[in-house]
Every structure is written in C-alpha cells, then in structure tokens.
Enzyme design. Structure first.
Site, PDB file in Angstrom:
ATOM      1  N   GLY A   1      38.708  42.244  39.106  1.00 53.54           N
ATOM      2  CA  GLY A   1      38.932  41.642  38.142  1.00 53.54           C
ATOM      3  C   GLY A   1      38.106  39.891  38.064  1.00 53.54           C
TER       4      GLY A   1
ATOM      5  N   ARG B   1      34.623  48.907  39.667  1.00 53.43           N
ATOM      6  CA  ARG B   1      35.923  49.029  40.306  1.00 53.43           C
ATOM      7  C   ARG B   1      35.111  50.744  40.374  1.00 53.43           C
ATOM      8  NH1 ARG B   1      39.547  48.694  34.544  1.00 53.43           N
ATOM      9  NH2 ARG B   1      40.251  45.856  35.469  1.00 53.43           N
TER      10      ARG B   1
ATOM     11  N   GLY C   1      40.932  40.463  45.764  1.00 52.20           N
ATOM     12  CA  GLY C   1      42.932  40.752  45.160  1.00 52.20           C
ATOM     13  C   GLY C   1      43.129  42.229  46.454  1.00 52.20           C
ATOM     14  N   GLU C   2      44.143  42.682  46.422  1.00 55.58           N
ATOM     15  CA  GLU C   2      45.099  42.903  47.218  1.00 55.58           C
ATOM     16  C   GLU C   2      44.454  44.592  47.262  1.00 55.58           C
ATOM     17  OE1 GLU C   2      49.283  44.365  46.316  1.00 55.58           O
ATOM     18  OE2 GLU C   2      49.279  45.111  47.961  1.00 55.58           O
ATOM     19  N   GLY C   3      43.743  45.720  46.460  1.00 57.70           N
ATOM     20  CA  GLY C   3      43.220  46.800  46.777  1.00 57.70           C
ATOM     21  C   GLY C   3      41.746  46.282  47.673  1.00 57.70           C
TER      22      GLY C   3
ATOM     23  N   ASP D   1      46.418  36.098  40.613  1.00 61.64           N
ATOM     24  CA  ASP D   1      48.115  36.258  40.202  1.00 61.64           C
ATOM     25  C   ASP D   1      48.890  35.487  41.275  1.00 61.64           C
ATOM     26  OD1 ASP D   1      48.073  37.193  37.838  1.00 61.64           O
ATOM     27  OD2 ASP D   1      47.363  39.121  39.415  1.00 61.64           O
TER      28      ASP D   1
ATOM     29  N   ARG E   1      41.389  33.160  33.023  1.00 59.01           N
ATOM     30  CA  ARG E   1      40.739  33.955  34.368  1.00 59.01           C
ATOM     31  C   ARG E   1      39.413  33.528  34.375  1.00 59.01           C
ATOM     32  NH1 ARG E   1      42.896  39.073  35.485  1.00 59.01           N
ATOM     33  NH2 ARG E   1      42.246  38.826  37.486  1.00 59.01           N
TER      34      ARG E   1
END
Lengths: 341, 341, 341, 341
Positions: free
Chosen positions: D10, D72, D102-104, D127, D275
């Site tokens: 994102g 995605r 990010g984490e993914g 975040d 954002r």
C-alpha cells in the site's frame, strides 16, 4: 482554435494552475489545441513552442514555478517582435495568445494587441500592486508564508529583551508586509509608501518593553525607506554591493535598533520562500478562474483585455487600464493597521 | 464609551481575532471600555459579562473558538430580551453592542436595533452564505483544511482502482465544497444547489478509469442531495439516527459507488476539523478589519448596520439587507468548476 | 510530594509540553504538588515560584516558549546557589527538582545534585548536540521549519540562473543543517564540523548550471566556517558588529558566490523562526514522555539522572554522562548526505 | 552493476524518496544502472521494467505515492516467481534487487533470497509495526496528519457539550493512534492491543464534562475492538458491507456515545489522508538513508538483509528477523499514554 500561452516575469505561485486551467477549458470543452510558448516572449520571438496536453498539466495545481519557463527580454527585441507580431503568430500557427505576467507583460500585451495580435492577458504578481483587479494570485501565498514566520517568532519568549526584524518582499508597495503584519500581529509595520523614523520605531519598542513585554516584532518591506539622514550607519558598512534585494533593510534595521536600544535585534530574511512552493487554496482558485475566463475571452473574441477579480466576479478589463498606475497601500488601510500595533 | 461585545452561533476561526481587534481599537485609540458578554445573547439576558483588557486578548489572533463562549438561545427568550433590550443594556451599563454571529445573529441584531439598542453587527459563517458581503471570515480556513485533505488524497497512487469520497461542510450551500474541490482538483463536486445523479457520477469515474487514471476524488457537501429515488440503499441501513450531519452522505455515496462500480470506495469525513484551529492569514485580516470598522461604526453612531467586505473595502450595510436571501452557488460559478473536473 | 520544575536556557519547542506532562503525571497520578520556579535557576535563587495546576497547563502541548520563563544566571550566582542548595530547596518547600534545559543546565543540575539537592534533569536543545540521547525535543521542529523553507525555494524556476543560500541554526554542530538539507534536497550542505572551500562550492554550482539546472540551494549552518583565507571580503565590510549569529555567514556566502559566479545569489535567514512556534507531533511526544519519566524517576528516587531516548525507550542516564562531549555530525553521516547532493 | 528496484504494498509517504536515493547513490557514486520494476513483483513476473535516471527522480522527495506503481500479487504467482527467480532476474538483466515494501514484501524477499536472487529489502509501513527497526518511514507523516486534525478539533469551543471521535489508521496495531493521541492530547485513546469498554469511555467523558470541560476527543484506531457484547447496536445497522476499513468503528463509537451520553457525538474519518501527500522531513531523511544503505549493501554483497534504524544508526538485519513478530504497543507505552488523558 490554436491558442498560444506564455508566462513572463518572476516566479509567482499559481502560474502553473493558470496553464492547467487553460488546457482543461480549451481542450476538454472547446476542442482547442494549446501551444506552450517557451521562456515567455522569447518563445514568440524565436518560435520555440510545444503542445501542452491534458496529461502534461497533471499535478500542476500544487506545483510552484512555471513549466513553460520565463525570461526577461530586452525592450528593443520586444519592439521588433511587436513590429512582426502577425508574422510570428502565423509562423507558430496560433490564432490567439494568452499572456500571463506582471505589469511589464500587460504593457507588452497591449503593444502586441495594438499591432493586431489577438491577445488576452492574465495578471500575475505576488506584490498585488495591479490596480485594476482586487487581488492577484500569488499574493495570498506570499502572505501565508510570511504570516507563518511571524507566528513562530511570536512564541519565542526568552527572558532577555529581544527585537525581531522580519524583512518581507515588496520593493515598491507594502501589501505583503501590511497584510502579513496585521495577520501575524507584528508590532511595527514599515512599508515603502511611508518612510519610517527609526527613532520612532525604537521608542515604540521601548514602550512595549516598559509594559513588560519580552520582545517586539517589526515587519519591514524590502523597499521600505528610512527618512533621509536618520540612519546611523552607512550602507557601505553593511554590504559592498548595496543590494536592496539583498536583505539589506532587514539587516540594517536590526543593526540600528540594536545600537539605539542596546538590546539584541535579530533579522529574519524570508526572501524567495515567499514566491515559491505550493499555492494556497485561494491562489489556486483565482488562477484557475483566470485561466478559465481567458479561454472564454478568446472564444468570445474579447481581445486586448485581461482578467480581473472584482468582488466575486471575474471581469474582462481593457489592457489600457492595467498600466494606469501602481496600486499602493492607501493611507486609510495604513490607518487600520495601526489599530493592531 | 462602554461597548459590549458578544459572539453567537457555531464555531468559526477568526471570532477571537474580531474580539482582539475590537479591544485594540476601542481601548488603545478611543479609550473605550470593552465588556465581554458571556455565551452570546445569554450574557445579555442574564447580565453575565466581564471586562476584556488589552492583556486578555494577547495571543487571540491564532486561537480558534471564542473566549466569550457562545450559546443557542430559544426564540421566545430572544423575544423577551428584545422587549427589555434597553433595560438590559442599562443594567450592564453598555452604551453600544457589537454582536458577532451568523444569519440568526444578524436577524436578532436587527430586532434589538429596532428596539432601540445601539447595535453594530459583524457577520460570521464558515459557509460564506451571507449575500451582502463578498466573503466572511472562517470560510478561507475551512477551504484551506479541506484542500489540504484533497491534496493528500491526490498523491495516493495504489495500483488497484479506488474512489475517495471527501465529505465537506455545507448543509444548505456548496461554497466550501466548490472552492476546495476546485483548489484541490477534485474530479467530482457535489453541492446542495444541484441534486446529483449517482449514475452520472459513477459514469464519470468509469470514464476516468478508462483513461488509465488510478483513482477519482469526489468532493461532496454534507447537504448535497441525490436526485429522488436514485440511491440503491435506504438511509436507515446506514445510520439509525439518520443524521445528515453525521457524515451521512459521504458514507452513503461511498457505499453506492462501491456497489455500482465494483471497486473500493472510501470516505473521508473531515467534520469539525474545518471549523476549528488556527485561522488563515486572510481570515485573520478580515476578522481584524471587521472589528476595527465595527468600533468606528459605534463611534460614528452608525447603528443598525453590519460590516461587509466589498472588493477591498469594508462597508457598513443596513442589517435589513443581511437577511434578504441566502447566498447560494450560482449556475455560472458551477459551470466554471466543471472546467476542471 | 512537592516537586519544583524549572526551564532554563534558550527557547525550544516542547518546553511547555514537558511542564504539562509533569503536572499531569505528578498531580493526577501521584497526587504531587507541582511548583513552577520562575526564570530558571533565578527562581531557585530568589525563591520565586508558583503552583502549577492541571488547568494551568491546558493548551500547552502546542504552545512554544515556556510559561515559567527562563533566564541566564551568572556562574558565581549558580555557585552560590549550589553552596546553599538544600536551604533554598527547604525555603521553597520542594522535595525534589526537575530541571529542563540544555548542556549548561545539565552541568548545573549535576552540581546541585552533588550538593545534595534531589534533582532529575530533562535535556533540551534544538541543536540535538547532547550525546547521551538519540535526539532531543525541539530538533524535529527546527528541521521541519527549515525543510519547508527549502521546499519552497526548490520550486522557484526563474529563467536566469540563481543561487539560494539558506542559513540555518547551529553554531557548533550541523545537525539541523544536515538533516534539513537532506530532507529538502539541498545541493550543498555546509556545517561547522567541516570547514568549507568556497571555490569548491562555486564549482559544484557551476557544474549544476552546466547540466541545465536553473538554480542551486546551499544550506549553511550559522557556525559553518570557510577554510582560512578563502573568503574574498573582510567580515568588517558586512557588519560592524561582526555577529556570527547575525545571519553573517549566509549573507557573506551569498556575496562571495555572487562575486565568483557572476550570477545572482540570495540569502534566506530563518533565524528564530526555527526555535519558536508549534512543536511537531514527534517533539510533543518526546517532551511528554520525558516529563512522564522525570516524575517517575523522582518517585523512584533516581536522582542525579536525566531522561534520554535510546531507540524507542526512555532511559535514565547519570548526569555525569550528559557533559562528556558534544555530539557532532560524524564523518559517516556526512558521507551519507553527499549521496543526495 | 544493474540494480532492479521495486515498490510493493500500500501507499506510504517516502517510497519515492527511497527510489530517488537509490538512483542518486547508485548512478552518481557507483555508476550503477537502476532499473525500475513496474507494479512491484508483477514487474519481475512479467518482465516489465524501465531505466530510472537522475532526471527521472527530480522532485521525488516531496511526492507521495510511488512512480513505479505497486500491485498485489497472488501467493501462487509469487511462489512460481520464486521457483523461477534466477531466470527472471537474468531476463531483466539485473545483478541485484532492492525490494521496498511491508511485512509481506519482506517475507517474499526472503523467499527470493533463499532461491538465490541477490535481494536487499527496505521496510515500509505507515503502521510502524515492524519489530526489527525502531521506526519505518511513512509513520511520522501519518502521525503528523492525524495530530493536525486533533489540534483543530481541540479549539472548537461550542457551548453545548460535544464528543469528537477521530478514527485513525491501524488495523492490527495502535502506534498511529497512540502517538497522535498523545501528541494531540486526546482524552481517550483506543487501540487494537486493548479491547475497550464503551461504558468506561462514556464515564471518562462524563467526568470531563463534570469538570466543566466543553468537549472530549476520542482517538480510535480503525482496528480497535469493543469488549464482546458491550455495543448497543448491531454492526449491520451501520453498514451493510460491514467494512472495518470503512470508517466503521469511528461512526459506531460516535453512535454509541451519543446514545449513552445523550449529547452530540461527531466522527472524523481521516482515512487515506494519512497515507498520502508530502512526507515529513523525518520520513524523507529515513527513506533517503534507507535507500543509500540499500545500495551500499548491494555493493558489499550483503544480500538477504533489510535496512533498519536502531538509535541513529542504519543497520542491516537478516530478513529472517523481519517476520518474527508484529510490533504491537507494549503495556508500558500504553501506561505512559494514560498519564496524559
């Protein structure tokens, strides 16, 4: 139609917003082709231009500066261009020209218009010194930047007495300094329209200190002038170039006040931060409306005019009226500002 | 003189700046004593007031809200106060009253004035819906806040298509939404003056996506209404309270568009962030000038008038003119905004 | 407990947020009484103090400056106070003291602590030059203000080549200039840690112009020094006071570059705008956490320590460590910044 | 070297600043060629990439979003790409990959790295929930936007009591809400880490009103959950889609509080304004440093690592550590925030 558009003169937040608006209104609604002339009138002189499409103006609402560039052109070259106006327009293949610029640009636009070039002008100046319109875009942004600076200075609360001198733009008129000074609550407002007495300024500051206030803020326009012979130091002592635009008066005033009051005096020179960056919402709307009405004026054949804001209406004003006189701060506005010192 | 001042109606950035200006002009220049009535007309009704000195207004230029408070007063209590206006004024010992407020306040001010109370009013509304003045303070700040939000949304560039619905203030007029929508470059602008066709909005968004744009921003006024029978969902599905002011239309519109387009639609509800906080420079200057001229009007005995901006001048307008009609967005302004969609 | 709190040294956004946090944590949670000492250590010396209640700190999160005042105290008076520390504390009736200030304050705090006064200190400096903590509040705000100024300068796109010199705070360390310079994308970053070669700066600018760029921005710390004998003009020519803090280097650098390059060079002197005004969210949170942990330290009896941020944790560090050495910009950080020139 | 760079996941302010920094450091210092993969890992899968030059990254410091796009990708396609990682890299002709996400993304980066693709990752999330780094860029900007909104709400001072509910981002962690809540001085802070008791929130608000305060501000994370069975209304009543991300909890909480307290409660839903837009100075510097160190890591051959901020140092951390656990708000941080309620 094939409409040329150029920007001329110094930076001014909102220039790109006008270009964007001209393209949106011209291409989307009228099916015009918009041709961007490069570097102001130089583009006309040298036949340098490029098409500007809807995609080219994406993101321009918030972008300072001008994507078309802007250059100063010598008077004689302008005169030559005026004499060859129709041929130059033919060579570029433009049916009309929208010229965005300050007083000089409006004057040139009138010459080109009188020479038979179909011109509509859009006034631009951060100084807000064009008499025929209530306000020009760029001014609100300059005032916004200057006011934010004064706001920050106002909360400095050091225990030892201190004077802050904020030098703002305005060589010939004090609109930015007056407006930002009032908006920020400056304790002294010095503008070109009213030569100042340095001793009177010092006494005002002393009076504030006597009332227990810790500091004083003086807003001074770069073109503000002390009364003849009231300064203690030669200009030469400060700057061997003697640039007025060089933050001169702000530094000098701080020097003088420090010497008279025997307390620290510090200058803040905002310089070009006042004419760059993201335009305020108000400037974006005014610029967008000017662009919209300029295109409509072209299609109505209302050449030889420029866009002006009067109340909430955009009107078309003959170029002749643009250059009658500089809009300076009138005494009654000055009187108002004294109420908040 | 002893001048009472009160603020009435909802929040509006600049209220404190008016109070500050009244005190500065009144006490410093005319030697007036300024009496602050508490909680609007309640202070008059209940004789609650306190002196407001130069020190009391320090820092008010940038402070949102109102230091005097503001309360809604039932009509019949206002009527009673009008019948006893002169006695109430006598008991407070005020020679004149400066009432700062919106349409309702101006209406009340007229009643008090007709009843013999020396009143000068200062118009206040973030909605900018008072016809007799070019603009009111608070409006520029609301537009500034809304435009910043749209600016941030415009740079979201996620790869999957998305619609952003920004709900802005304006129950009866679309000035904030129109102005912020134009300033921010919103792709759809929906205002109360013009019922919208949800299908037409959806088609516009689809057209944008077809042109390869990743997202669309719809600015909608809280009071904007869909054409009868064009919404797919009952209001009750959304909020059992059915508050219009409850961010209703923003959420509903996002729901509807998501259902029609089959793509994510997200609401942004700015709510009261638009009517709080630090006023813009423009609002501070307008509020300060209004306060200055209100005091002058009192000393000129120009009662039964309110301050209005026309062009760059502050004029005194008879209170009767204040309440003639609501200033709504005229079709030609609407037409302008379509040029930038 | 009865806890005294004082602020000492120059302005720093976040001072009031620490006071607010001390009051919230002390009174609401521990039932402490907070006594505000006036004008820093002067309040201790002269027994000037006032209770600070929950209501007194309303609105302090966003207020610059310090409500307690701050004064410079001569060394010998500090020494005298240290010798009489316990008696002075007894006279004020305080069980502990929270001292908020810069390096000098931490040094003094150590002396008082060694003399038996129960002291916890909170470090404060916009310069971020205290080694024992990752960062100090005030710094982020100063960087924010400086970066916004550079942002605005970056969009000025006048057609004739121009150099902008932005003078930023930092007499002994370049943290503000380095950080704002990197954040704003300045083309030259000159800091006290690294004497600069004026000719090298000029060549860099010329190289930019050769690559077709219209302008260059040089961020210079007020304490940055040219290599000996590399300047063309005497300092005396610029300012008979010779104040470094007087925007000196910014003006001088602009003068020099204008002379070397033969193109306009303009200074921007932000001065005290960097140390006033509303703190950034980050500074408010850090200040609030410092205040919270200072109160906890008092109740844990962890005297002779000061609060420090390390990673995301607030730790208590012995005052001795505070004054070991000034935290200057290390060469590897400098190397990083070159990557973005 | 030929270095591929991609952005995934994102929006996050600072993504473009990383790309810019990679290009500056790679091309200017190491003579690398930077290849921008389009739409995240899709660009790797589909071989869609374009060279990114020094000119291409002009102006990216302040631009939100990502010029490379982001998409995605389904898990199975990622798995396929991992199995063919080296071939895909060969076809693109890249010697190394810098993956920003990010984490993914970090998880995927580890898979590619284990499969023999030379990968360095840069963590990104507004975040701030990645445990291995003190903070991630984008977070400070989100907090800045949220805090400004709370600041504006705090100065609304209408006379009738009112509750403002500000819904902030954070589905699984409360960092944005906690930090902005503390920075803005919210009176209630509700985060996912700690299910809230609606009655307790209502009692806190009533207590404030009893103390004469006119309003209360509740900051609630979109992922905050009421204790089971404590809400009065079914979710269905509010939104037939039942989107958590749909501003759900903010509206619901306002509904509930209005019903319990019998006073107006209004929601503010900032949504994606948190954002998008211009990154704060802090986020720009962190993003720039991450990009710089990612390029250095590539040239040092430190693959399978990602950049992390620890204290003031950028360190390289094994990708394995990135995905150990989500960084949630620990109880002691929560305890701190209670001190300022």
């Amino acid at each position: 139609m094939r409409i040329g558009v150029l920007t001329s003169g110094g930076d001014c937040p909102g220039l790109n917003a006008v270009i964007r608006s001209v393209v949106h209104r011209g291409t989307d609604v009228h099916g015009d082709e918009i041709l961007g002339l490069e570097d102001g009138f130089l583009g006309l002189l040298e036949g340098r231009a490029r098409p500007v499409s809807h995609d080219d103006v994406t993101g321009l609402l918030t972008l300072g500066g001008t994507i078309l560039g802007s250059a100063r052109v010598k008077r004689d070259r302008i005169r030559w261009a005026v004499d060859n106006a129709q041929r130059l327009a033919r060579e570029l293949g433009i049916d009309a020209l929208i010229a965005i610029g300050g007083e000089g640009t409006l004057t040139a636009a009138k010459l080109f218009s009188d020479a038979g070039l179909p011109v509509v002008a859009v006034p631009k100046t951060i100084d807000n010194d064009i008499d025929a319109t209530d306000v020009t875009f760029g001014f609100d942004t300059a005032v916004h930047v200057a006011t934010e600076a004064i706001d920050r200075l106002k909360t400095t609360a050091e225990s030892h007495q201190r004077v802050m001198v904020v030098e703002l733009m305005g060589r010939h008129t004090g609109w930015i300094t007056l407006t930002a000074g009032v908006a920020g609550g400056a304790h002294g407002i010095l503008i070109p329209e009213k030569p100042f007495d340095i001793e009177a300024v010092a006494r005002m500051v002393e009076e504030r200190f006597r009332r227990g206030k810790k500091f004083a803020i003086i807003a001074v326009a770069e073109g503000a002038q002390p009364m003849p012979g009231t300064l203690r130091f030669e200009h030469g002592q400060l700057d061997q170039y003697g640039h007025q635009t060089f933050g001169g008066i702000g530094n000098r005033l701080a020097n003088e006040l420090e010497d008279i009051l025997g307390t620290e005096a510090r200058p803040v020179i905002l310089g070009h931060t006042q004419r760059g960056g993201i335009p305020t919402a108000r400037d974006r709307v005014l610029a967008t409306r000017f662009g919209w009405h300029a295109v409509e004026a072209v299609h109505k054949g209302a050449f030889g005019h420029f866009t002006a804001l009067r109340g909430n209406e955009i009107q078309l004003v003959p170029l002749a009226e643009a250059v009658v006189r500089l809009k300076t701060v009138p005494p009654d506005r000055w009187a108002e500002s004294e109420a908040v010192l």
